[in-house]
Design an enzyme around this catalytic site. Sequence first.
Site, PDB file in Angstrom:
ATOM      1  CB  SER A 156      -0.959  -0.051   1.188  1.00 57.53           C
ATOM      2  OG  SER A 156      -1.955   0.928   1.056  1.00 57.53           O
TER       3      SER A 156
ATOM      4  CG  ASP B  98      -5.825  -2.337  -4.392  1.00 57.88           C
ATOM      5  OD1 ASP B  98      -6.508  -1.398  -3.949  1.00 57.88           O
ATOM      6  OD2 ASP B  98      -4.764  -2.709  -3.882  1.00 57.88           O
TER       7      ASP B  98
ATOM      8  CG  HIS C   4      -5.622  -1.850  -0.569  1.00 53.84           C
ATOM      9  ND1 HIS C   4      -4.636  -1.479  -1.462  1.00 53.84           N
ATOM     10  CD2 HIS C   4      -5.214  -1.384   0.643  1.00 53.84           C
ATOM     11  CE1 HIS C   4      -3.687  -0.812  -0.820  1.00 53.84           C
ATOM     12  NE2 HIS C   4      -4.014  -0.743   0.460  1.00 53.84           N
TER      13      HIS C   4
END
Lengths: 583, 583
Positions: free
Chosen positions: B449, B528, B560
Amino acid sequence: MVSPSKIVKILEDLVRIPYYGLYGKSVSNELIIESDEEGAPHIYLYSLVDGSKKKLTSEPIYSTATPPDTPVNRVVYTRDVSRGKELQQIFYYDLTRNTEDKLVEMDPIRIFGLTDAIEYIAFTGATSKGVFLYKVKGHSLEELVKLPGFGIVYMARGSLIVGTGSLSGDPKTWDLMIYDLSSNELKTYHPKPETINKPLTIIDREIVFETNAFDPNRNVLVKLNIDTMELDELKFKHRDYEEIKPVEHSYCRYIDNEWFVIGRKEGRSKLFIDGKLVETPPGSLGGLVKLDNKIYMTYSSLKKPSTIIELDLGNGMYREIMGGKLPEEYRDSFGEVEFTYIKSSDGLEIPTYIVESRLAKKPGPTVVYVHGGPWSEVADSWRTMISALILTGFHVVAPNFRGSTGYGSEFMKLDIGDPGGGDLEDVAAASRYAVESGLANKLFIMGYSYGGYMTLWALTNKPDLYEAGVAGASVVDWEEMYELSDALFREFIKTLFNNKMDMLKERSPISKIKNLKKPLCIVHPQNDTRTPLKPVLRLMDKLLELGHSFEAHIVPDMGHAINTIDDALKILLPAILFLEKHK
Amino acid sequence: MVSPSKIVKILEDLVRIPYYGLYGKSVSNELIIESDEEGAPHIYLYSLVDGSKKKLTSEPIYSTATPPDTPVNRVVYTRDVSRGKELQQIFYYDLTRNTEDKLVEMDPIRIFGLTDAIEYIAFTGATSKGVFLYKVKGHSLEELVKLPGFGIVYMARGSLIVGTGSLSGDPKTWDLMIYDLSSNELKTYHPKPETINKPLTIIDREIVFETNAFDPNRNVLVKLNIDTMELDELKFKHRDYEEIKPVEHSYCRYIDNEWFVIGRKEGRSKLFIDGKLVETPPGSLGGLVKLDNKIYMTYSSLKKPSTIIELDLGNGMYREIMGGKLPEEYRDSFGEVEFTYIKSSDGLEIPTYIVESRLAKKPGPTVVYVHGGPWSEVADSWRTMISALILTGFHVVAPNFRGSTGYGSEFMKLDIGDPGGGDLEDVAAASRYAVESGLANKLFIMGYSYGGYMTLWALTNKPDLYEAGVAGASVVDWEEMYELSDALFREFIKTLFNNKMDMLKERSPISKIKNLKKPLCIVHPQNDTRTPLKPVLRLMDKLLELGHSFEAHIVPDMGHAINTIDDALKILLPAILFLEKHK
């Protein structure tokens, strides 16, 4: 359910099984061998006296030359100097001086046919500008001719360099390609139009080749006198050859006044000495080096990794002198190997290998394995991808769809002008057969290169037939592939599509991708210059837009060919983990 | 050299270690627990009488509500109904009837703050149109208000729904978000401009929150009377709290006339009962449920997987009632865990956790692990990614770069308006420290991330510092991410960049990718919706064009968040195999 760590263990053990190839014999009567027993292809010198093995090459090699038949004092090979892009340079190992050197200073180029004629070396190479025939004499390079199409050098002896290719403008005619150094002329020859002609050996001014010109069911051996252009059938002393009627040939040499021929039929090899059948185990033979009264060949089968065997011509006894071993614990996993013909939608009989896994129920999960090429085949020879499936509990059905080699050039030619047409129906027929025959309760499809293309193509054209598919190094878009290709692969595409360039779009998986229904696993080498990654990235973008489930694995610094055990693992691991998940 | 099968075995064992979260207590005095012990998050009812555990949920859940403090007869949670795209629906389990149902018929929506106030349920949700505050009473949904920015519901009691967010137009001011159902009004409150204010609990008409308004070095606890708007410091009977001065707070409730506070300092938790410190093992505490004279909390540390502990308030004794266990064979692999401050280029002290692997030499291969967020941290709590590195022979340096939580909101705010600026220097300083302190001889960088962003960003801005990097679910292009985002992530980006939208391009790895020198491994979830795959595909195309070595792994049907052990393995496996290869 096989756990991921168990799968990796199996695949590690599997990819570590080395292959062995025979290059030739040295002037001091040693065998020259190619193997990846150290993880990547290298060349070794093997002493038949004490069984010692010496690694000659300092770095992994990419390909080896066709050597002369006589004992050699050098070994000629190429190295990929482009991280998988197949741009190569030529090296040689001098067996007398024990030195390794670059043969010639040249820009790296795609080399796809290389032969050592002792006095010189000949090779075909491609750039974006064309396909060329080259000669290297000493250390100097000479461009002999730009080829009018797609041609591959196979062998050179004396003044003749021979090969095969589509050189006269018709994709269905593969000529003998003959470059005569005495006249500096490129000649092409085909006995009849729309025939496939592949050279096997040269004896003085005669070229021995196989052709489908005289029998639609098999390739026969003929010889052409290049001066008189007289064509003769090759005759043997003994009758076995004529009775068995091999369909194709992988080896043919005249040694010590005898013909040594390896013929092929239904995916298996037969060895003939002057037409007399020599008993060999069922499977595939290759190489062949004769030393005194012994011959050496490579041997493998779908169940047995490659080995080098010695046959004593005196007593007919065999000996395995080295070989890859399938670890004991896996041997029972292989069930029956069946060869059968499966009727396709138009009635054509499709020769198919079926390998059962003892780790799967029957009916059980079954992978339809589609070979690459398309001019290639699944024979009864060791194939890591198939073994990986067997050892992880999948039955395997491997159709030799129309276009495959091994069943005569008439059969091979059926794909020209129709890739993704009849061959797709053949694959589908074999898939349905797997279910109907009680083998399969869940069908998967997997392939690499043209097999990857066929996987994508089948998943989009027969979207209900399979549970999931693995497309390795696949063709996604023939048009973009053409644009990105060098001259060799442009000629290949033109030949495959019989110059019908408007078919390229229509036969491209990307144009039908919205039909895809089932999970897809994409595995692709980063630096692939045959089936480039670029269109695959575009496919992913499209799949993303369509909201379609896919996974993808891009293998770094790797080209189209799977050359190292590391790369083999990187291709196989995601494929098998994916299939296992959907099992 | 750790073999691939050994790596997979380690990772399999590791991802199978379950986590445990405390939801609350039932009306029949059972604990309600969240765990992935069956491979994906589910809710369980745990009997303290006989230790039996009952799974309530039929399908995996995505997130749970903040429950009321009183015993509950329902459990409220969401499910992702979009294969990872985080579009959710709300479900509840009725503990009286033993039934599971959808709470309300609604289009799936991104839900990111959800609380059960018994009489109703409140949540914040985002679409492409905006961020909204919703209420569900019975089974009917009401949109209360469209938020003027980025806000997250945290808790609701009686007529008050509270949360936090940047709602008054200034990204550096995070207001208390207060929706008063008695007046149907959205109020925002901040004691001073440029302060971060986060609610912790509600008592009648008073909101307890933490704020950096009164001490630049820590967040203090204050209470606001929503009717008089009077603000008071929160005072405790005992003095320990004031002496220890926790910097942030993860839990604060008034139960049975006492304050239960979990404060945090330097990545570790401290439990206070009315200001009196209660001895707990070093690490992180969470949850907290009080039942009679016992309290239950979750506990973990960098060396110890999450457990649920019971503390008997009568005798001060602890008991572990359930917990993930690190298999015996791996326990010795963890070396020292050190917490230190590392001076960044501008002198700012960067709190950093360093975990040594006993399987690596010193100096040895070291991974700079960059956490996500950026408003998050590596605390002394269990983290599978860090453990995976330790168990495969890498030391880990985990800098809590400026912008991290855990060190007071002044520190956290330092990233707003400067992502990829000062924080990059902090990561680089921690990296250099790893070498200078004698820990590292080879540096790698890895993150997921925002940590994936920082990995790409560091590899392109400090191209000589690392040997290789693994970018998981990374931000490649802030501009395209903004375009593809729903309202929540647009507000997030605007807040992070302090509305300086021209910085988006300049701080995007794709615009500097030609600087990349070292091997890169990309791991990305297909679906995602925070850091979308689309720009990552574009990055790959660019890397291909530049001829830069990269590998990539796209995980199918995953969003995600890493929610299942399958997905955890799919993210970790390629990452560790890649690092091992470059070790």
